[in-house]
Design a protein around this motif. Structure first.
Motif, PDB file in Angstrom:
ATOM      1  N   THR A 123       0.813  -1.220   0.000  1.00 63.17           N
ATOM      2  CA  THR A 123       0.000   0.000   0.000  1.00 63.17           C
ATOM      3  C   THR A 123       0.846   1.269   0.000  1.00 63.17           C
ATOM      4  O   THR A 123       0.549   2.225  -0.735  1.00 63.17           O
ATOM      5  CB  THR A 123      -0.942  -0.002   1.222  1.00 63.17           C
ATOM      6  OG1 THR A 123      -1.676  -1.220   1.258  1.00 63.17           O
ATOM      7  CG2 THR A 123      -1.886   1.183   1.170  1.00 63.17           C
ATOM      8  N   CYS A 124       1.888   1.304   0.804  1.00 64.14           N
ATOM      9  CA  CYS A 124       2.700   2.523   0.955  1.00 64.14           C
ATOM     10  C   CYS A 124       3.967   2.524   0.112  1.00 64.14           C
ATOM     11  O   CYS A 124       4.781   3.452   0.207  1.00 64.14           O
ATOM     12  CB  CYS A 124       3.086   2.707   2.426  1.00 64.14           C
ATOM     13  SG  CYS A 124       1.686   3.035   3.523  1.00 64.14           S
ATOM     14  N   LEU A 127       4.285   5.690  -2.299  1.00 65.54           N
ATOM     15  CA  LEU A 127       3.771   6.989  -1.870  1.00 65.54           C
ATOM     16  C   LEU A 127       4.731   8.093  -2.287  1.00 65.54           C
ATOM     17  O   LEU A 127       5.954   7.936  -2.244  1.00 65.54           O
ATOM     18  CB  LEU A 127       3.601   7.027  -0.349  1.00 65.54           C
ATOM     19  CG  LEU A 127       2.505   6.160   0.279  1.00 65.54           C
ATOM     20  CD1 LEU A 127       2.537   6.320   1.794  1.00 65.54           C
ATOM     21  CD2 LEU A 127       1.138   6.515  -0.279  1.00 65.54           C
ATOM     22  N   THR A 128       4.168   9.209  -2.674  1.00 66.35           N
ATOM     23  CA  THR A 128       4.998  10.375  -3.001  1.00 66.35           C
ATOM     24  C   THR A 128       5.392  11.089  -1.711  1.00 66.35           C
ATOM     25  O   THR A 128       4.818  10.849  -0.640  1.00 66.35           O
ATOM     26  CB  THR A 128       4.236  11.335  -3.904  1.00 66.35           C
ATOM     27  OG1 THR A 128       3.096  11.844  -3.174  1.00 66.35           O
ATOM     28  CG2 THR A 128       3.759  10.645  -5.177  1.00 66.35           C
ATOM     29  N   PRO A 130       4.773  14.225  -0.863  1.00 61.83           N
ATOM     30  CA  PRO A 130       3.614  14.908  -0.274  1.00 61.83           C
ATOM     31  C   PRO A 130       2.649  13.958   0.429  1.00 61.83           C
ATOM     32  O   PRO A 130       2.088  14.295   1.477  1.00 61.83           O
ATOM     33  CB  PRO A 130       2.946  15.567  -1.495  1.00 61.83           C
ATOM     34  CG  PRO A 130       4.062  15.759  -2.478  1.00 61.83           C
ATOM     35  CD  PRO A 130       4.925  14.547  -2.291  1.00 61.83           C
ATOM     36  N   GLU A 131       2.441  12.787  -0.120  1.00 54.37           N
ATOM     37  CA  GLU A 131       1.536  11.823   0.510  1.00 54.37           C
ATOM     38  C   GLU A 131       2.089  11.348   1.851  1.00 54.37           C
ATOM     39  O   GLU A 131       1.342  11.188   2.822  1.00 54.37           O
ATOM     40  CB  GLU A 131       1.310  10.636  -0.428  1.00 54.37           C
ATOM     41  CG  GLU A 131       0.441  10.979  -1.638  1.00 54.37           C
ATOM     42  CD  GLU A 131       0.387   9.862  -2.658  1.00 54.37           C
ATOM     43  OE1 GLU A 131      -0.620   9.771  -3.396  1.00 54.37           O
ATOM     44  OE2 GLU A 131       1.356   9.068  -2.736  1.00 54.37           O
ATOM     45  N   ARG A 132       3.382  11.133   1.909  1.00 53.81           N
ATOM     46  CA  ARG A 132       3.981  10.756   3.191  1.00 53.81           C
ATOM     47  C   ARG A 132       3.848  11.896   4.199  1.00 53.81           C
ATOM     48  O   ARG A 132       3.568  11.682   5.383  1.00 53.81           O
ATOM     49  CB  ARG A 132       5.452  10.381   3.000  1.00 53.81           C
ATOM     50  CG  ARG A 132       5.665   9.088   2.220  1.00 53.81           C
ATOM     51  CD  ARG A 132       7.095   8.587   2.356  1.00 53.81           C
ATOM     52  NE  ARG A 132       8.056   9.521   1.786  1.00 53.81           N
ATOM     53  CZ  ARG A 132       8.451   9.536   0.518  1.00 53.81           C
ATOM     54  NH1 ARG A 132       7.957   8.643  -0.332  1.00 53.81           N
ATOM     55  NH2 ARG A 132       9.347  10.410   0.091  1.00 53.81           N
ATOM     56  N   GLU A 134       1.511  14.158   4.350  1.00 51.34           N
ATOM     57  CA  GLU A 134       0.120  14.234   4.808  1.00 51.34           C
ATOM     58  C   GLU A 134      -0.135  13.245   5.940  1.00 51.34           C
ATOM     59  O   GLU A 134      -0.823  13.565   6.918  1.00 51.34           O
ATOM     60  CB  GLU A 134      -0.823  13.943   3.640  1.00 51.34           C
ATOM     61  CG  GLU A 134      -0.862  15.044   2.585  1.00 51.34           C
ATOM     62  CD  GLU A 134      -1.702  14.642   1.387  1.00 51.34           C
ATOM     63  OE1 GLU A 134      -2.280  13.518   1.420  1.00 51.34           O
ATOM     64  OE2 GLU A 134      -1.765  15.416   0.418  1.00 51.34           O
ATOM     65  N   ARG A 135       0.392  12.069   5.808  1.00 52.06           N
ATOM     66  CA  ARG A 135       0.182  11.056   6.838  1.00 52.06           C
ATOM     67  C   ARG A 135       0.888  11.423   8.138  1.00 52.06           C
ATOM     68  O   ARG A 135       0.372  11.192   9.233  1.00 52.06           O
ATOM     69  CB  ARG A 135       0.655   9.695   6.314  1.00 52.06           C
ATOM     70  CG  ARG A 135      -0.334   9.081   5.306  1.00 52.06           C
ATOM     71  CD  ARG A 135       0.314   7.992   4.462  1.00 52.06           C
ATOM     72  NE  ARG A 135      -0.672   7.337   3.594  1.00 52.06           N
ATOM     73  CZ  ARG A 135      -1.190   7.874   2.490  1.00 52.06           C
ATOM     74  NH1 ARG A 135      -0.814   9.103   2.105  1.00 52.06           N
ATOM     75  NH2 ARG A 135      -2.081   7.206   1.763  1.00 52.06           N
ATOM     76  N   SER A 142       5.009   5.719  11.431  1.00 53.47           N
ATOM     77  CA  SER A 142       5.427   4.858  10.330  1.00 53.47           C
ATOM     78  C   SER A 142       6.389   3.788  10.800  1.00 53.47           C
ATOM     79  O   SER A 142       7.196   3.993  11.706  1.00 53.47           O
ATOM     80  CB  SER A 142       6.099   5.679   9.226  1.00 53.47           C
ATOM     81  OG  SER A 142       7.313   6.256   9.691  1.00 53.47           O
TER      82      SER A 142
END
Length: 308
Positions: A123-124, A127-128, A130-132, A134-135, A142
């Motif tokens: 799933t991860c 990830l870009t 920016p997506e990381r 956001e989380r 993580s």
């Protein structure tokens, strides 16, 4: 001159007393090592839950059965710098990524293609940045995962032959910052010169994953011997709730360490009923090719006092 053989090992987790199934595996690991000229190492895998006094009781129980080991006892809690260095190497090679998934999310997601049962679905993985971000801003912690660029890996088992199994993006460091078991065991075995891993066959599917991780770290690949587990009288995996299954419990019933070793030896077809044996005597009789290949059903009521 022939090269000096490597080492075998036993590596218990001090979460409680060892039961007779654990002790049986320890006996087998010792026999495999000693009868092949290897040294025998002992490691305490104490990165997780530790029961007060369990480590000392475990070492005492092993000694009571007649097992000895070479060098000091290694404790994983003393080796954080070594694990960090291994993770840093993988990071520098571009072989890691952050994973923000919860256990429930992983269980609910579809399994990874060609991965082992319960494998991370990736799933991860892509990830870009920016997506990381956001989380992280959402307060999600993580873990660090391996970016496995292979679908399978082959290992050799002295009892089962060559085995090819799937590999996946296993966890290297958990969300709580503790290094994961799979990384620690691979690093520790290589550091101790362990080239022969004897353990329960419940860990068989872990061997290709761990060997592949070792390959990425430039470490030599051990051979394995995965031995059948001990079961209770109902056919389930033996556990401490199954009655008098630890050396302490059996001593309270008047059974000696020698009685317990005799039962273990009989389960391996290395002794006759009622026969007193020592580890040295078992080593003289030991033949890995003649070991029983079926699980051992342990009945606490079957441990009888020796003839001595």
């Amino acid at each position: 001159m022939d090269p000096v053989p490597g080492a075998g090992r036993f590596a218990p987790s001090p979460s409680g007393d060892l039961h007779v199934g654990n002790l049986r595996t320890a006996v087998l690991a010792w026999l495999f090592a000693r009868t092949t000229g290897r040294s025998f190492r002992l490691r305490v895998e104490n990165l997780d839950r530790v029961a007060p006094g369990a480590q000392e009781r475990q070492l005492n129980d092993l000694t009571a059965l007649g097992l000895d080991w070479d060098g000091p006892v290694v404790r994983q809690s003393d080796r954080h710098e070594v694990y960090t260095a291994a993770i840093t190497r993988l990071e520098q090679d571009g072989l890691t990524y952050e994973c923000f998934c919860t256990r429930r999310e992983i269980q609910e997601a579809a399994a990874a293609p060609h991965g082992p049962e319960g494998a991370y679905p990736g799933t991860c993985r892509n990830l870009t940045a920016p997506e990381r971000g956001e989380r992280r801003q959402a307060g999600r912690r993580s873990a660090l995962r391996l970016r496995a660029e292979a679908a399978e890996w082959t290992v050799h088992d002295d009892l089962l032959g060559d085995l090819t199994g799937p590999v996946d993006d296993l966890v290297l460091r958990r969300t709580d910052g503790v290094v994961a078991y799979n990384l620690a065991v691979v690093v520790d075995d290589a550091a101790a010169g362990v080239d022969q891993v004897v353990r329960g066959d419940d860990l068989l599917t872990s061997a290709p994953r761990q060997a592949f991780l070792g390959h990425l770290l430039g470490l030599p690949q051990p051979t394995y011997a995965h031995v059948p587990l001990a079961l209770n009288i109902h056919g389930a995996r033996l556990a401490k709730r199954d009655g008098a299954v630890t050396l302490t419990d059996l001593r309270a019933l008047g059974r000696s360490p020698g009685d317990v070793l005799g039962v273990i030896a009989r389960s391996l077809d290395l002794a006759e009923p009622g026969e007193d044996v020592t580890m040295t005597e078992l080593a003289a009789r030991f033949d890995p090719t003649a070991l029983p290949r079926h699980p051992w059903v342990f009945d606490p009521g079957g441990v009888r006092p020796s003839s001595r």
